[in-house]
Write a protein that holds these residues in place. Structure first.
Motif, PDB file in Angstrom:
ATOM      1  N   PHE A 151      58.305  72.270  44.588  1.00 25.24           N
ATOM      2  CA  PHE A 151      56.863  72.249  44.353  1.00 25.24           C
ATOM      3  C   PHE A 151      56.469  73.442  43.486  1.00 25.24           C
ATOM      4  CE2 PHE A 151      56.521  69.626  48.284  1.00 25.24           C
ATOM      5  CZ  PHE A 151      55.708  68.619  47.772  1.00 25.24           C
ATOM      6  N   GLU A 152      55.531  73.204  42.567  1.00 19.79           N
ATOM      7  CA  GLU A 152      54.858  74.268  41.827  1.00 19.79           C
ATOM      8  C   GLU A 152      53.383  74.134  42.160  1.00 19.79           C
ATOM      9  OE1 GLU A 152      54.233  76.026  37.298  1.00 19.79           O
ATOM     10  OE2 GLU A 152      55.360  74.171  37.611  1.00 19.79           O
ATOM     11  N   GLU A 153      52.796  75.200  42.696  1.00 17.18           N
ATOM     12  CA  GLU A 153      51.436  75.102  43.228  1.00 17.18           C
ATOM     13  C   GLU A 153      50.434  74.574  42.209  1.00 17.18           C
ATOM     14  OE1 GLU A 153      50.397  75.529  46.339  1.00 17.18           O
ATOM     15  OE2 GLU A 153      52.441  75.909  46.991  1.00 17.18           O
ATOM     16  N   SER A 154      50.602  74.938  40.940  1.00 22.05           N
ATOM     17  CA  SER A 154      49.623  74.525  39.930  1.00 22.05           C
ATOM     18  C   SER A 154      49.944  73.185  39.280  1.00 22.05           C
ATOM     19  CB  SER A 154      49.521  75.602  38.837  1.00 22.05           C
ATOM     20  OG  SER A 154      50.780  75.757  38.188  1.00 22.05           O
ATOM     21  N   GLN A 155      51.141  72.657  39.519  1.00 26.02           N
ATOM     22  CA  GLN A 155      51.547  71.432  38.827  1.00 26.02           C
ATOM     23  C   GLN A 155      51.752  70.247  39.785  1.00 26.02           C
ATOM     24  OE1 GLN A 155      51.767  70.874  35.594  1.00 26.02           O
ATOM     25  NE2 GLN A 155      51.446  72.957  34.841  1.00 26.02           N
ATOM     26  N   GLY A 156      52.592  70.449  40.798  1.00 25.63           N
ATOM     27  CA  GLY A 156      52.916  69.351  41.701  1.00 25.63           C
ATOM     28  C   GLY A 156      54.386  69.398  42.079  1.00 25.63           C
ATOM     29  N   LEU A 157      54.984  68.236  42.234  1.00 21.70           N
ATOM     30  CA  LEU A 157      56.371  68.144  42.664  1.00 21.70           C
ATOM     31  C   LEU A 157      57.274  67.846  41.478  1.00 21.70           C
ATOM     32  CD1 LEU A 157      58.448  67.986  45.000  1.00 21.70           C
ATOM     33  CD2 LEU A 157      57.971  65.523  45.112  1.00 21.70           C
ATOM     34  N   TRP A 158      58.194  68.765  41.188  1.00 27.65           N
ATOM     35  CA  TRP A 158      59.186  68.565  40.141  1.00 27.65           C
ATOM     36  C   TRP A 158      60.424  67.914  40.740  1.00 27.65           C
ATOM     37  CZ3 TRP A 158      58.230  69.480  35.033  1.00 27.65           C
ATOM     38  CH2 TRP A 158      57.154  70.298  34.712  1.00 27.65           C
ATOM     39  N   VAL A 159      60.929  66.902  40.062  1.00 23.57           N
ATOM     40  CA  VAL A 159      62.117  66.176  40.518  1.00 23.57           C
ATOM     41  C   VAL A 159      63.160  66.223  39.406  1.00 23.57           C
ATOM     42  CG1 VAL A 159      63.039  63.970  41.311  1.00 23.57           C
ATOM     43  CG2 VAL A 159      60.711  64.654  41.948  1.00 23.57           C
ATOM     44  N   LEU A 160      64.320  66.781  39.691  1.00 25.99           N
ATOM     45  CA  LEU A 160      65.424  66.859  38.730  1.00 25.99           C
ATOM     46  C   LEU A 160      66.410  65.740  39.046  1.00 25.99           C
ATOM     47  CD1 LEU A 160      67.005  68.336  36.468  1.00 25.99           C
ATOM     48  CD2 LEU A 160      68.033  69.755  38.278  1.00 25.99           C
ATOM     49  N   GLN A 161      66.639  64.856  38.068  1.00 30.02           N
ATOM     50  CA  GLN A 161      67.501  63.706  38.315  1.00 30.02           C
ATOM     51  C   GLN A 161      68.659  63.635  37.323  1.00 30.02           C
ATOM     52  OE1 GLN A 161      65.199  60.100  37.899  1.00 30.02           O
ATOM     53  NE2 GLN A 161      64.507  60.587  35.824  1.00 30.02           N
ATOM     54  N   ASP A 162      69.650  62.856  37.684  1.00 31.87           N
ATOM     55  CA  ASP A 162      70.868  62.711  36.887  1.00 31.87           C
ATOM     56  C   ASP A 162      70.641  61.687  35.767  1.00 31.87           C
ATOM     57  OD1 ASP A 162      73.414  62.676  35.916  1.00 31.87           O
ATOM     58  OD2 ASP A 162      74.329  61.713  37.659  1.00 31.87           O
ATOM     59  N   TYR A 163      69.845  62.088  34.772  1.00 32.06           N
ATOM     60  CA  TYR A 163      69.520  61.202  33.646  1.00 32.06           C
ATOM     61  C   TYR A 163      69.111  62.091  32.467  1.00 32.06           C
ATOM     62  CZ  TYR A 163      67.457  57.306  31.060  1.00 32.06           C
ATOM     63  OH  TYR A 163      67.152  56.360  30.098  1.00 32.06           O
ATOM     64  N   ARG A 164      70.024  62.264  31.528  1.00 28.20           N
ATOM     65  CA  ARG A 164      69.801  63.233  30.465  1.00 28.20           C
ATOM     66  C   ARG A 164      68.585  62.896  29.602  1.00 28.20           C
ATOM     67  NH1 ARG A 164      74.417  65.896  26.563  1.00 28.20           N
ATOM     68  NH2 ARG A 164      73.026  67.308  25.422  1.00 28.20           N
ATOM     69  N   GLU A 165      68.340  61.618  29.352  1.00 25.91           N
ATOM     70  CA  GLU A 165      67.219  61.232  28.494  1.00 25.91           C
ATOM     71  C   GLU A 165      65.876  61.628  29.111  1.00 25.91           C
ATOM     72  OE1 GLU A 165      69.873  59.449  29.004  1.00 25.91           O
ATOM     73  OE2 GLU A 165      70.664  59.564  26.958  1.00 25.91           O
ATOM     74  N   ALA A 166      65.788  61.614  30.435  1.00 20.92           N
ATOM     75  CA  ALA A 166      64.554  62.018  31.129  1.00 20.92           C
ATOM     76  C   ALA A 166      64.942  62.744  32.404  1.00 20.92           C
ATOM     77  CB  ALA A 166      63.680  60.801  31.428  1.00 20.92           C
ATOM     78  N   PRO A 167      65.386  64.006  32.285  1.00 21.73           N
ATOM     79  CA  PRO A 167      65.930  64.702  33.450  1.00 21.73           C
ATOM     80  C   PRO A 167      64.896  65.110  34.490  1.00 21.73           C
ATOM     81  CG  PRO A 167      65.822  66.181  31.577  1.00 21.73           C
ATOM     82  CD  PRO A 167      65.453  64.822  31.059  1.00 21.73           C
ATOM     83  N   LEU A 168      63.635  65.214  34.072  1.00 17.56           N
ATOM     84  CA  LEU A 168      62.601  65.675  34.989  1.00 17.56           C
ATOM     85  C   LEU A 168      61.499  64.645  35.170  1.00 17.56           C
ATOM     86  CD1 LEU A 168      62.195  69.390  33.846  1.00 17.56           C
ATOM     87  CD2 LEU A 168      63.077  68.604  36.048  1.00 17.56           C
ATOM     88  N   VAL A 169      61.022  64.566  36.399  1.00 17.39           N
ATOM     89  CA  VAL A 169      59.854  63.753  36.730  1.00 17.39           C
ATOM     90  C   VAL A 169      58.873  64.667  37.437  1.00 17.39           C
ATOM     91  CG1 VAL A 169      58.977  61.759  37.987  1.00 17.39           C
ATOM     92  CG2 VAL A 169      61.268  61.684  36.974  1.00 17.39           C
ATOM     93  N   LEU A 170      57.620  64.629  37.018  1.00 16.73           N
ATOM     94  CA  LEU A 170      56.576  65.427  37.651  1.00 16.73           C
ATOM     95  C   LEU A 170      55.653  64.496  38.419  1.00 16.73           C
ATOM     96  CD1 LEU A 170      55.129  68.111  38.125  1.00 16.73           C
ATOM     97  CD2 LEU A 170      53.911  67.760  35.953  1.00 16.73           C
ATOM     98  N   CYS A 171      55.506  64.739  39.716  1.00 14.35           N
ATOM     99  CA  CYS A 171      54.674  63.883  40.574  1.00 14.35           C
ATOM    100  C   CYS A 171      53.478  64.678  41.088  1.00 14.35           C
ATOM    101  CB  CYS A 171      55.487  63.356  41.758  1.00 14.35           C
ATOM    102  SG  CYS A 171      56.917  62.357  41.303  1.00 14.35           S
ATOM    103  N   ARG A 172      52.344  63.967  41.165  1.00 12.65           N
ATOM    104  CA  ARG A 172      51.125  64.576  41.684  1.00 12.65           C
ATOM    105  C   ARG A 172      50.401  63.569  42.575  1.00 12.65           C
ATOM    106  NH1 ARG A 172      48.827  66.940  35.940  1.00 12.65           N
ATOM    107  NH2 ARG A 172      50.206  68.780  35.766  1.00 12.65           N
TER     108      ARG A 172
END
Length: 260
Positions: A151-172
């Motif tokens: 979690f980042e207080e100002s952004q939301g939930l960061w998710v690091l996944q095994d997918y180089r084309e889109a390694p990060l997902v940001l959820c709010r």
């Protein structure tokens, strides 16, 4: 075997989780002095987390597929969530077991995110401190293996996944439900940095170092003993021991069983 360590916000206590199903609460100034044990898990304790804005509360996860809430100084279990009953939609899990590899907390809405080690799912709970319980909110499903969450207080939930084309997902949270947000400048910037260092990440996080080797092994010694006994009896029936004159002694039915 220690699997996780936490320190109370006031630095008075050191909490340890181990393979032997228990959580130990020791004095930081004298670690040999034990304040309490938190007992209740039936498998190894994979993660522990002291809630920052409720420093008397502890979260723990285990190979028994539960998330538990404790008042750790007294060793009291306050609430237990069975994760296998939360799958959405209801999917048969069979004999597949899983444990949490990360517990994350967002103080803005007292949200708890739980990442499990072998399923691409993140569970979202809300901590109701006044009622001393965890309220299940939703399940976030992903197409690829999830390596980590934060979690980042100002952004939301960061998710690091095994997918180089889109390694990060940001959820709010949107309308009371957590969901992935469209790609924005912050997400692009962090994703680009992750992609530049993908080889290092893939080498470190890509190795399967889950908790599968920590589960209790069961052995059926009685069945093995009876099988070997029957094999010995069969051999004695086929090759009777020699008699006093050197000739094979004929054994009466049931004699081998009596002698064994």
């Amino acid at each position: 075997m220690l699997l996780d360590v936490a320190v109370s916000p006031d630095d008075r206590y050191v909490l340890t989780a181990d393979r032997d199903e228990k959580i130990r609460v020791s004095w930081a100034a004298a670690p040999h002095s034990i304040e309490s044990f938190c007992l209740g898990h039936t498998e190894f304790v994979s993660r522990i987390f002291v809630v920052p804005d409720h420093p008397e509360l502890l979260l723990s996860s285990s190979g028994d597929c539960t998330l538990r809430l404790w008042e750790y100084r007294g060793g009291r279990e306050l609430h237990c969530c069975h994760l296998t009953s939360l799958r959405e939609p209801a999917e048969p899990c069979g004999d597949k077991r899983f444990a949490a590899s990360r517990i994350a907390y967002w103080s803005q809405e007292s949200c708890v995110a739980l990442l499990c080690d072998c399923i691409p799912v993140v569970y979202i709970f809300q901590l109701d401190a006044s009622r001393q319980q965890l309220v299940y909110k939703q399940q976030l499903d992903f197409q690829h293996r999830v390596w980590d969450i934060a979690f980042e207080e100002s952004q939301g939930l960061w998710v690091l996944q095994d997918y180089r084309e889109a390694p990060l997902v940001l959820c709010r949270p949107v309308g009371g439900q957590w969901q992935a947000v469209p790609e924005n400048a912050a997400l692009k910037k962090v994703s680009a940095h992750v992609q530049e260092n993908w080889a290092m990440l893939e080498g470190m996080a890509g190795v399967d170092v889950g908790f599968s080797g920590l589960y209790k092994a069961t052995f059926d010694n009685v069945t093995a003993y009876l099988r070997k006994k029957e094999e010995r009896l069969q051999k004695r029936r086929q090759n009777p021991p020699p008699g006093p004159n050197g000739q094979a002694k004929k054994m009466k039915p049931g004699e081998a069983s009596v002698r064994s």
